[in-house]
Write a protein that holds these residues in place. Sequence first.
Motif, PDB file in Angstrom:
ATOM      1  N   ARG A 175       0.833  -1.204   0.000  1.00  0.00           N
ATOM      2  CA  ARG A 175       0.000   0.000   0.000  1.00  0.00           C
ATOM      3  C   ARG A 175       0.866   1.252   0.000  1.00  0.00           C
ATOM      4  NH1 ARG A 175      -3.158  -2.949   3.762  1.00  0.00           N
ATOM      5  NH2 ARG A 175      -2.115  -1.853   5.479  1.00  0.00           N
ATOM      6  N   GLY A 176       1.947   1.231   0.794  1.00  0.00           N
ATOM      7  CA  GLY A 176       2.839   2.373   0.841  1.00  0.00           C
ATOM      8  C   GLY A 176       3.496   2.655  -0.501  1.00  0.00           C
ATOM      9  N   MET A 177       3.919   1.617  -1.184  1.00  0.00           N
ATOM     10  CA  MET A 177       4.526   1.786  -2.502  1.00  0.00           C
ATOM     11  C   MET A 177       3.520   2.358  -3.500  1.00  0.00           C
ATOM     12  SD  MET A 177       7.732   0.793  -2.267  1.00  0.00           S
ATOM     13  CE  MET A 177       8.289   0.243  -3.878  1.00  0.00           C
ATOM     14  N   GLU A 178       2.281   1.881  -3.411  1.00  0.00           N
ATOM     15  CA  GLU A 178       1.235   2.394  -4.304  1.00  0.00           C
ATOM     16  C   GLU A 178       0.949   3.862  -4.021  1.00  0.00           C
ATOM     17  OE1 GLU A 178      -3.431   1.440  -5.525  1.00  0.00           O
ATOM     18  OE2 GLU A 178      -2.374   0.166  -4.094  1.00  0.00           O
ATOM     19  N   GLU A 179       0.885   4.218  -2.727  1.00  0.00           N
ATOM     20  CA  GLU A 179       0.648   5.612  -2.359  1.00  0.00           C
ATOM     21  C   GLU A 179       1.779   6.500  -2.858  1.00  0.00           C
ATOM     22  OE1 GLU A 179      -1.916   7.221  -0.104  1.00  0.00           O
ATOM     23  OE2 GLU A 179      -2.860   5.604  -1.228  1.00  0.00           O
ATOM     24  N   ARG A 180       3.019   6.042  -2.712  1.00  0.00           N
ATOM     25  CA  ARG A 180       4.156   6.823  -3.195  1.00  0.00           C
ATOM     26  C   ARG A 180       4.063   7.036  -4.704  1.00  0.00           C
ATOM     27  NH1 ARG A 180       9.465   3.764  -2.788  1.00  0.00           N
ATOM     28  NH2 ARG A 180       9.822   4.605  -0.695  1.00  0.00           N
ATOM     29  N   ALA A 181       3.742   5.991  -5.452  1.00  0.00           N
ATOM     30  CA  ALA A 181       3.622   6.099  -6.906  1.00  0.00           C
ATOM     31  C   ALA A 181       2.569   7.130  -7.282  1.00  0.00           C
ATOM     32  CB  ALA A 181       3.289   4.734  -7.510  1.00  0.00           C
ATOM     33  N   LEU A 182       1.456   7.154  -6.567  1.00  0.00           N
ATOM     34  CA  LEU A 182       0.403   8.133  -6.840  1.00  0.00           C
ATOM     35  C   LEU A 182       0.875   9.553  -6.515  1.00  0.00           C
ATOM     36  CD1 LEU A 182      -2.708   6.204  -5.451  1.00  0.00           C
ATOM     37  CD2 LEU A 182      -2.154   6.655  -7.856  1.00  0.00           C
ATOM     38  N   ALA A 183       1.668   9.692  -5.448  1.00  0.00           N
ATOM     39  CA  ALA A 183       2.206  11.009  -5.102  1.00  0.00           C
ATOM     40  C   ALA A 183       3.160  11.516  -6.170  1.00  0.00           C
ATOM     41  CB  ALA A 183       2.913  10.936  -3.743  1.00  0.00           C
ATOM     42  N   LEU A 184       4.007  10.636  -6.687  1.00  0.00           N
ATOM     43  CA  LEU A 184       4.944  11.038  -7.739  1.00  0.00           C
ATOM     44  C   LEU A 184       4.197  11.376  -9.021  1.00  0.00           C
ATOM     45  CD1 LEU A 184       7.818   8.441  -7.176  1.00  0.00           C
ATOM     46  CD2 LEU A 184       7.628  10.788  -6.322  1.00  0.00           C
TER      47      LEU A 184
ATOM     48  N   GLN B 210      -2.225  12.336  -0.520  1.00  0.00           N
ATOM     49  CA  GLN B 210      -2.977  13.084   0.482  1.00  0.00           C
ATOM     50  C   GLN B 210      -2.056  13.975   1.297  1.00  0.00           C
ATOM     51  OE1 GLN B 210      -3.060   9.733   0.190  1.00  0.00           O
ATOM     52  NE2 GLN B 210      -5.111   9.314  -0.626  1.00  0.00           N
ATOM     53  N   ASP B 211      -0.888  13.437   1.631  1.00  0.00           N
ATOM     54  CA  ASP B 211       0.070  14.196   2.427  1.00  0.00           C
ATOM     55  C   ASP B 211       0.574  15.433   1.701  1.00  0.00           C
ATOM     56  OD1 ASP B 211       0.334  13.315   4.965  1.00  0.00           O
ATOM     57  OD2 ASP B 211       1.972  11.948   4.593  1.00  0.00           O
ATOM     58  N   LEU B 212       0.778  15.319   0.405  1.00  0.00           N
ATOM     59  CA  LEU B 212       1.323  16.449  -0.341  1.00  0.00           C
ATOM     60  C   LEU B 212       0.485  17.697  -0.119  1.00  0.00           C
ATOM     61  CD1 LEU B 212       2.462  14.931  -3.767  1.00  0.00           C
ATOM     62  CD2 LEU B 212       3.898  16.050  -2.050  1.00  0.00           C
ATOM     63  N   ASP B 213      -0.808  17.588  -0.281  1.00  0.00           N
ATOM     64  CA  ASP B 213      -1.673  18.752  -0.091  1.00  0.00           C
ATOM     65  C   ASP B 213      -1.875  19.068   1.387  1.00  0.00           C
ATOM     66  OD1 ASP B 213      -2.045  19.422  -2.737  1.00  0.00           O
ATOM     67  OD2 ASP B 213      -3.841  18.205  -2.977  1.00  0.00           O
ATOM     68  N   GLU B 214      -2.120  18.032   2.191  1.00  0.00           N
ATOM     69  CA  GLU B 214      -2.429  18.281   3.601  1.00  0.00           C
ATOM     70  C   GLU B 214      -1.260  18.924   4.323  1.00  0.00           C
ATOM     71  OE1 GLU B 214      -3.090  15.567   7.519  1.00  0.00           O
ATOM     72  OE2 GLU B 214      -4.464  15.180   5.849  1.00  0.00           O
ATOM     73  N   ARG B 215      -0.071  18.384   4.155  1.00  0.00           N
ATOM     74  CA  ARG B 215       1.080  18.895   4.903  1.00  0.00           C
ATOM     75  C   ARG B 215       1.543  20.251   4.372  1.00  0.00           C
ATOM     76  NH1 ARG B 215       2.367  15.429   9.464  1.00  0.00           N
ATOM     77  NH2 ARG B 215       1.014  13.651   9.050  1.00  0.00           N
TER      78      ARG B 215
END
Length: 234
Positions: free
Chosen positions: A33-42, A210-215
């Motif tokens: 899940r973490g790898m998938e989330e990172r890919a979406l962030a990139l 989510q973190d990109l915008d939230e943080r």
Amino acid sequence: MNVLMPLLLILIVGGMFTLVITMMVRGQRSRARGMEERALALQLAQERGWSHQPATYGVIDRLCGLAPLPIRGRNLKASHYITGEFRGRGFCCFEYVTGTLNVNDGPGRNQPVLWTVFSVTAPGPGPELVVRRPQALDGVTQRGRVVQLGVPEFDEAFRVITDDESFARNALTGGVVPFLSTDARATKDAPIRLHDDELLTWRRGRLSPQDLDERLNYLCDVLDRIPPQVWSTV
């Protein structure tokens, strides 16, 4: 009794084996899940035209001084270093690996831990200033001293650490204190740190969209509440 003992031993061993397998499966799913989330962030960063470097060395040395970064360092590695503009301010974010778990995770632990660090450019430089939740070793390990701002609810919920009490009061007491006291992002443990002309926050784990915008919004919201005249007096 002689018959029950081997059966009991089998049940215990079988239960331990099942527990280990379950934990391994959960760990693998969490990493996936973490790898998938990172890919979406990139992917989001690319869509917004932000710059991305899979790895950099030495760029984040400037941010040393407080965990999760070391007190001092040279040629430190940052992974997935993203830079760009957000709400009219320059920013960067990146993943950083430390060698040990947080002290609160218990003694005897020595494993790599992945952190995501976010930084937004402030209107000007300021003295080192940290606002975070209380920790077990407050007053022993941090740099600077704990400053009480005279707002009981805030002073109980947060620790303000700095060597420049005057700056801390001028920067925080007007709009930042009530904001941090009520904002959900702050109350769920999102520390902030002013280092030279950058305001930082961090969390454990990989990058996520989510973190990109939230943080980044969180850091900008804090900066918006610091009086402009504070920067001209530093």
